[in-house]
Design a protein around this motif. Sequence first.
Motif, PDB file in Angstrom:
ATOM      1  N   ALA A  87       0.804  -1.200  -0.037  1.00 20.87           N
ATOM      2  CA  ALA A  87      -0.097   0.026   0.159  1.00 20.87           C
ATOM      3  C   ALA A  87       0.810   1.326   0.204  1.00 20.87           C
ATOM      4  N   TRP A  88       2.111   1.368   0.978  1.00 25.48           N
ATOM      5  CA  TRP A  88       2.962   2.439   0.590  1.00 25.48           C
ATOM      6  C   TRP A  88       3.520   2.529  -0.605  1.00 25.48           C
ATOM      7  N   ARG A  89       4.050   1.459  -1.060  1.00 26.03           N
ATOM      8  CA  ARG A  89       4.715   1.544  -2.379  1.00 26.03           C
ATOM      9  C   ARG A  89       3.827   1.934  -3.531  1.00 26.03           C
ATOM     10  N   GLU A 149       0.994  -7.100 -14.680  1.00 26.10           N
ATOM     11  CA  GLU A 149       1.672  -7.903 -14.108  1.00 26.10           C
ATOM     12  C   GLU A 149       1.461  -7.359 -12.394  1.00 26.10           C
ATOM     13  N   THR A 150       1.511  -5.942 -12.423  1.00 23.28           N
ATOM     14  CA  THR A 150       1.596  -5.374 -11.184  1.00 23.28           C
ATOM     15  C   THR A 150       0.178  -5.523 -10.290  1.00 23.28           C
ATOM     16  N   LEU A 173      -4.188  -4.842  -6.081  1.00 27.53           N
ATOM     17  CA  LEU A 173      -5.259  -5.674  -5.377  1.00 27.53           C
ATOM     18  C   LEU A 173      -4.796  -5.442  -3.820  1.00 27.53           C
ATOM     19  N   ALA A 174      -3.737  -6.148  -3.587  1.00 27.17           N
ATOM     20  CA  ALA A 174      -3.213  -6.395  -2.112  1.00 27.17           C
ATOM     21  C   ALA A 174      -3.249  -4.792  -1.480  1.00 27.17           C
ATOM     22  N   ALA A 175      -2.640  -3.942  -1.973  1.00 27.75           N
ATOM     23  CA  ALA A 175      -2.905  -2.653  -1.547  1.00 27.75           C
ATOM     24  C   ALA A 175      -3.965  -2.106  -1.299  1.00 27.75           C
ATOM     25  N   MET A 188     -11.430 -14.901  -0.959  1.00 28.76           N
ATOM     26  CA  MET A 188     -11.023 -15.538  -2.155  1.00 28.76           C
ATOM     27  C   MET A 188     -10.842 -14.434  -3.143  1.00 28.76           C
ATOM     28  N   ALA A 189      -9.607 -13.941  -3.783  1.00 31.99           N
ATOM     29  CA  ALA A 189      -9.317 -12.958  -4.691  1.00 31.99           C
ATOM     30  C   ALA A 189      -8.942 -13.471  -6.105  1.00 31.99           C
TER      31      ALA A 189
END
Length: 253
Positions: A33-35, A69-70, A75-77, A149-150
């Motif tokens: 999230a920070w990145r 590809e990112t 999604l996690a962020a 689930m993602a």
Amino acid sequence: MDVKMEQASEVYDHYLAHQQPVAKARMMYGILAWRHKPQVTYADGAKQALREAIRSGAPIMISANHVRETDPFILAATGFLSPLRSHIGHMRVLAKDELFEEPEQRAKIDALGGIPVFRSKDHGVRAAMAAGQRMIDICAQRMSDGDYMAIFPEGTCNKEDPARVQKLGSGVGHIATRAAKLGVSPWLVSIGIAYRDGEATPRRPLAVINTPVRMADAGLTTPAAVTRHIAADLQSTVDLAHGVRAVSAVAHS
């Protein structure tokens, strides 16, 4: 144990029992999230509806469009920057098996909740179908145990037109309906991702979260019905993301 097609059964046995290190997962999601710093926005009423879905205790299936590809990092962020943050450490994401080959990278993917997918374009249709049935069973079981689930149901990056969702594979519908047969009532949530680095002023990527829909309430009982719903809902979410992108481009021109 190596993640190889020849031992797919053992691989999925492992990921049925695998538990994420919760503290490490939260740290890694926070770093992403920070990145990447995505701008997280919501359809009207979606943020409160998402909170209510989380409070219900039922599992959530997240479907996102696949542009680059990112995308898994975005999604996690997004998960960290949204109400989904409360479930980090109990979130699973399907990822192509080649990401599990290098040990250091596999450790990171495992911590983020990765479950490998053996794709037909890499391993052949017959072998991938057999492994895919086992994967669907594992994902459904994880959801019945409370994991979210993602999924990137397009299956591959959209190289043609990121504003138009590609045809979805039916696996997403089979996972959701198989989880329902195990006694849970999943929520379906779409997240639309759009990038804005082609604009005059570099901007953060966008992630738009749409309103959750509970399968049982919407009468979605078959894999085909679920897949059709997700296809339409994901397209409307991507439309929202590109609408925000267009407004941003005009505002900064």
